[in-house]
Design an enzyme around this catalytic site. Structure first.
Site, PDB file in Angstrom:
ATOM      1  NE  ARG A   1      10.140  30.484  43.682  1.00 41.40           N
ATOM      2  CZ  ARG A   1      10.406  31.703  43.244  1.00 41.40           C
ATOM      3  NH1 ARG A   1       9.933  32.759  43.896  1.00 41.40           N
ATOM      4  NH2 ARG A   1      11.140  31.895  42.165  1.00 41.40           N
TER       5      ARG A   1
ATOM      6  N   GLY B   1      16.158  35.206  38.132  1.00 47.37           N
ATOM      7  CA  GLY B   1      17.280  36.113  37.919  1.00 47.37           C
ATOM      8  C   GLY B   1      18.610  35.539  38.339  1.00 47.37           C
TER       9      GLY B   1
END
Length: 401
Positions: free
Chosen positions: A37, A378
């Site tokens: 990331r 999500g």
């Protein structure tokens, strides 16, 4: 992408650019164990610098719930961030107030700063206007590069975008372009692969997809619930029998809308759920009463391969079986490899996302050939469900700021 600005559209020269990133990476004993990331934000930081902007990074880490928790400090990711960027990173031990102001005031062109965990303040998750204004006071431009946090209306995502000239960072831009190509303005026919344990956790997703795609593949434990709904005995398999009526509603909706639902044609069953357990391939309607369905069989994979070859776009969320344990990873591996091959040949646009999905595609050795792999969990799921993401909506609203 015409709905909002990107780095290319913003005047950054000589300005502090508050840059929301997702660097919520795994850490053990104070060391980052997977910097993926962090590496993904490098193009955004470098492009801001190339336009004369001074990037000041905002991020959350874990869930401190509005309190300062030393083990959740972003300070521990600074070495990995410096390694990825190839330059020193100045750290401020708060994201607002005196510590942040002093660090920002000392920055010059070419510098990069990282501010402390935004979630150390209750105002972050409450999207408190005063907290957002305190952040906004530090800079002149806002860039949101954290698609994975876009489903939350927080101070450093939604709030900031309403206070400063704002745009998408390179990762956010890439995510949104990929998602638009997969479901917004997709080349048809479109296939969606949805796997997972429970229908109840992906009900909104399935209801949205049957209206949007031409082929819907249902795998994992969810497929067992659909088999029960069709009157098929599944033995001791994981299945939500109380969701059978809902599964039938989804089947009816798909039938009315012309969406072809693909369920297993054959199954891999075992009496034990463990690595190397004795297993057998059987027709879908012949699961023994004392066995569990743990994967789809080879005939199912072949049918999916044929259907996939007739499609132009694929969106994938979830494995087809219990992929963590051999030999119940075979259907997922084979289908993923088929998608990768079609993508390599230029015949398929393939987009995938979700934690289990990324792990499964990596395990299959197929992830590198997919058109796009979303690192968002999500947010990716809520986008597939057809929900508006507050962080993205705020960027659109901010285009005239």
């Amino acid at each position: 992408m015409a709905d909002f600005k990107t780095i290319d559209d913003l005047d950054m020269d000589g300005k502090v650019v508050l840059t929301r990133v997702d660097v919520n990476v795994p850490v053990e004993n104070g060391r980052v164990t997977d910097a993926t990331r962090i590496e993904k934000i490098v193009p955004t930081v470098k492009d801001i610098q190339a336009k004369g902007g001074i990037p000041v990074l905002l991020a959350h880490f874990d869930r401190p719930k509005g309190k300062r928790v030393d083990s959740m400090s972003l300070k521990q990711i600074v070495p990995a961030l410096e390694a990825a960027l190839g330059q020193p990173v100045v750290f401020a031990d708060d994201c607002i107030g005196g510590p942040a102001k002093r660090v920002v005031a000392g920055l010059k062109p070419g510098d990069v700063a990282l501010l402390e965990n935004t979630r150390f303040h209750e105002g972050e998750e409450k999207n408190d206007p005063t907290f957002a204004a305190s952040l906004a006071a530090l800079g002149g431009v806002f860039v949101n590069d954290a698609f994975s946090a876009a489903h939350r209306a927080h101070g450093s995502t939604e709030g900031l975008a309403r206070l400063l000239p704002s745009g998408a960072g390179r990762l956010m831009e890439a995510e949104l372009k990929a998602l638009d190509a997969a479901l917004g303005n997709a080349q048809r026919p479109v296939m969606a692969v949805v796997g997972g344990a429970k229908v109840s956790t992906k009900l909104d997703l399935l209801m949205n997809l049957v209206d949007k795609v031409d082929h819907l593949v249902i795998g994992g434990g969810m497929a067992n619930t659909f088999l029960v709904a069709k009157g098929v005995e599944v033995g001791k398999s994981l299945a939500e029998r109380d969701m059978a009526d809902t599964a039938r509603q989804i089947l009816d909706k798909a039938d009315q809308g012309g969406c072809v639902i693909h369920l297993p044609l054959d199954i891999v069953v075992a009496r034990e759920f463990k690595a190397g357990a004795e297993s057998q391939v059987l027709p879908v309607d012949q699961c023994p009463a004392d066995a569990m369905i743990l994967d789809a069989g080879p005939a199912t994979v072949e049918a999916l391969r044929d259907a996939m070859a007739r499609c132009k776009t694929l969106i994938w969320n979830g494995p087809l079986g219990a992929f963590e344990i051999e030999p119940f990873d075979r259907a997922t591996n084979a289908a993923a490899q088929a998608a990768a091959e079609l993508t390599r040949e230029g015949r398929l646009i393939s987009v995938a996302g979700g934690g289990d999905t990324v792990a499964a595609l990596n395990k299959a050795g197929a992830a590198g050939d997919f058109t796009f792999i979303s690192t968002a969990g999500g947010a990716f799921l809520e986008w597939m469900e057809g929900k508006e993401l507050p962080g993205v909506a705020a960027l659109k609203a901010a285009r005239h700021v």
